[in-house]
Design an enzyme around this catalytic site. Structure first.
Site, PDB file in Angstrom:
ATOM      1  N   LEU A 120       0.675  -1.562   0.333  1.00 25.19           N
ATOM      2  CA  LEU A 120      -0.375   0.007  -0.255  1.00 25.19           C
ATOM      3  C   LEU A 120       0.447   1.715   0.026  1.00 25.19           C
ATOM      4  O   LEU A 120       0.703   2.310   0.004  1.00 25.19           O
ATOM      5  CB  LEU A 120      -1.420   0.273   0.860  1.00 25.19           C
ATOM      6  N   GLY A 121       1.959   1.332   0.106  1.00 28.32           N
ATOM      7  CA  GLY A 121       3.121   2.078  -0.481  1.00 28.32           C
ATOM      8  C   GLY A 121       3.621   2.989   0.848  1.00 28.32           C
ATOM      9  O   GLY A 121       4.003   4.096   1.298  1.00 28.32           O
ATOM     10  N   ASP A 166       4.293   4.830  -6.453  1.00 31.99           N
ATOM     11  CA  ASP A 166       4.264   4.786  -4.892  1.00 31.99           C
ATOM     12  C   ASP A 166       4.790   6.432  -4.690  1.00 31.99           C
ATOM     13  O   ASP A 166       4.002   7.361  -4.262  1.00 31.99           O
ATOM     14  CB  ASP A 166       5.580   3.826  -4.318  1.00 31.99           C
TER      15      ASP A 166
HETATM   16  O1  PMV Z   1       5.277  -1.119  -2.894  1.00 32.31           O
HETATM   17  P1  PMV Z   1       4.144  -1.690  -3.375  1.00 32.31           P
HETATM   18  O2  PMV Z   1       4.952  -2.673  -2.299  1.00 32.31           O
HETATM   19  O3  PMV Z   1       3.253  -0.910  -2.953  1.00 32.31           O
HETATM   20  O4  PMV Z   1       4.355  -1.583  -5.166  1.00 32.31           O
HETATM   21  C1  PMV Z   1       5.696  -1.300  -5.710  1.00 32.31           C
HETATM   22  C2  PMV Z   1       4.672  -1.544  -7.005  1.00 32.31           C
HETATM   23  C3  PMV Z   1       6.261  -2.350  -7.829  1.00 32.31           C
HETATM   24  O5  PMV Z   1       5.247  -2.268  -9.163  1.00 32.31           O
HETATM   25  C4  PMV Z   1       5.702  -3.494  -7.119  1.00 32.31           C
HETATM   26  C5  PMV Z   1       7.609  -2.323  -7.499  1.00 32.31           C
HETATM   27  C6  PMV Z   1       7.683  -0.446  -8.586  1.00 32.31           C
HETATM   28  O6  PMV Z   1       8.930   0.065  -8.175  1.00 32.31           O
HETATM   29  O7  PMV Z   1       7.558   0.206  -8.844  1.00 32.31           O
END
Ligand code: PMV
Length: 329
Positions: A120-121, A166
């Site tokens: 969820l960032g 994110d």
């Molecule tokens: O950090 P997360 O789990 O919310 O995911 C980020 C999204 C990814 O595509 C997996 C990584 C990225 O940097 O875009």
């Protein structure tokens, strides 16, 4: 977006560093990825949704001693932060350096509703909240490009190779399309409801991104084809959203889940929640974020169904669930 080059000084405050305002705050929120995660790391587009009810708040105060971060009532000097909090330490130091503020006698308290390591960032949101608190303490402007570059500096520590989605989505107010390091708003043709549910399984984004790279490199033609298909689904999903074609969009979300599974970021807990959401009437469901656990996102075409889907996922083992209404516009 113009590139901004920033360097993180390892040194302690420079002699001419200014002193921060005695108290300043910053905040940011969580995000979900509707479709396009992982493919975004390879230059494909992705669609992100802000999750405004889940927030991170940071408050900067003058407290004698070395630069420290406080969370859950415990204050820790940034030099002694455990590995999993290293990125927030980087955010604090990089922002203080950027504004030429002294590091000593600064404590930043961070409170977050966002489950960590759940897709969820949480790390980007914390970085944003800290950077904004420092900016407010400096009482100085910060352009969007400079803010993005600072968050990305912290995200590189959290993720290794962050696409930037994110960093953009955890401050955006509306759904966005992310491509090539920049975001544009998505046109929403019909209202939609999204249910985000947490499997309770914690996973590292950096490890998931590295795992996908290993899968892609082990069989380049297959890996590239999977990423290309995710890219195509995302572009089609943008058009579906624009035209309010929600059931077609739902089908694409579920198709994306199969591709993400093939890239090695699935998990039995994700499968359980996706199956429960679809059985309860969601038009589509998939993991959101890095996968290997974390959260899933399901879509419905009305508010009552969204509640039913959330309840069904809770019964199937979700440890938390949130309904997001996205208005047309
Ligand atoms: O950090 P997360 O789990 O919310 O995911 C980020 C999204 C990814 O595509 C997996 C990584 C990225 O940097 O875009």
């Amino acid at each position: 977006m113009n590139p901004v080059h920033l360097t993180l000084s390892e040194s302690q405050p420079m002699p001419h560093a200014r002193t921060a305002e005695p108290r300043a705050t910053g905040s940011a929120h969580a995000k979900g990825i509707l479709v396009g995660e992982h493919a975004a790391v390879y230059g494909h587009p992705a669609i992100a949704l802000p999750i405004l009810p889940l927030r991170t708040d940071a408050e900067l105060r003058h407290v004698p001693g070395p630069l420290s971060l406080r969370a859950d009532g415990i204050s820790v000097p940034v030099t002694e932060l455990p590995e999993r909090f290293a990125s927030v330490g980087v955010a604090a130091r990089a922002a203080l350096d950027f504004f030429d503020l002294a590091h000593d006698d600064v404590e930043i308290e961070v409170h977050s509703d966002i489950p960590p390591r759940a897709g969820l960032g949480a790390s980007a949101s914390a970085a944003h909240a800290i950077i904004e608190a420092v900016r407010a303490a400096a009482d100085a402007p910060l352009s969007d490009a400079q803010r993005y570059a600072l968050v990305q500096q912290a995200e590189r520590v959290a993720h290794g190779n962050p696409s930037g989605i994110d960093a953009l989505a955890t401050r955006a107010r509306r759904p966005l399309i992310f491509a090539d390091g920049a975001s544009t708003p998505v046109v929403i043709g019909a209202p939609a409801w999204f249910v985000v549910a947490d499997t309770g399984v914690r996973a590292s984004t950096g490890e998931a991104v590295a795992g996908v790279r290993a899968v892609v490199e082990a069989d380049l033609p297959r890996g590239t084809a999977l990423l290309d298909q995710l890219g195509r689904l995302t572009r089609e999903a943008v058009t579906d959203l624009e035209h309010g074609r929600l059931s077609e969009l739902g089908g694409r979300l579920t198709a994306a889940q199969e591709l993400l599974d093939a890239l090695g970021v699935g998990h039995p807990a994700i499968d359980r929640l996706v199956a429960a959401a679809l059985a309860a009437g969601a038009v589509g469901a998939k993991l959101t974020g890095a996968g290997r656990g974390g959260c899933i996102i399901a879509m419905t075409t009305d508010a009552a169904r969204a509640e039913t889907v959330r309840d069904a996922m809770t019964a199937a083992g979700a440890v938390a669930g949130w309904v997001l209404a996205v208005e047309a516009g």
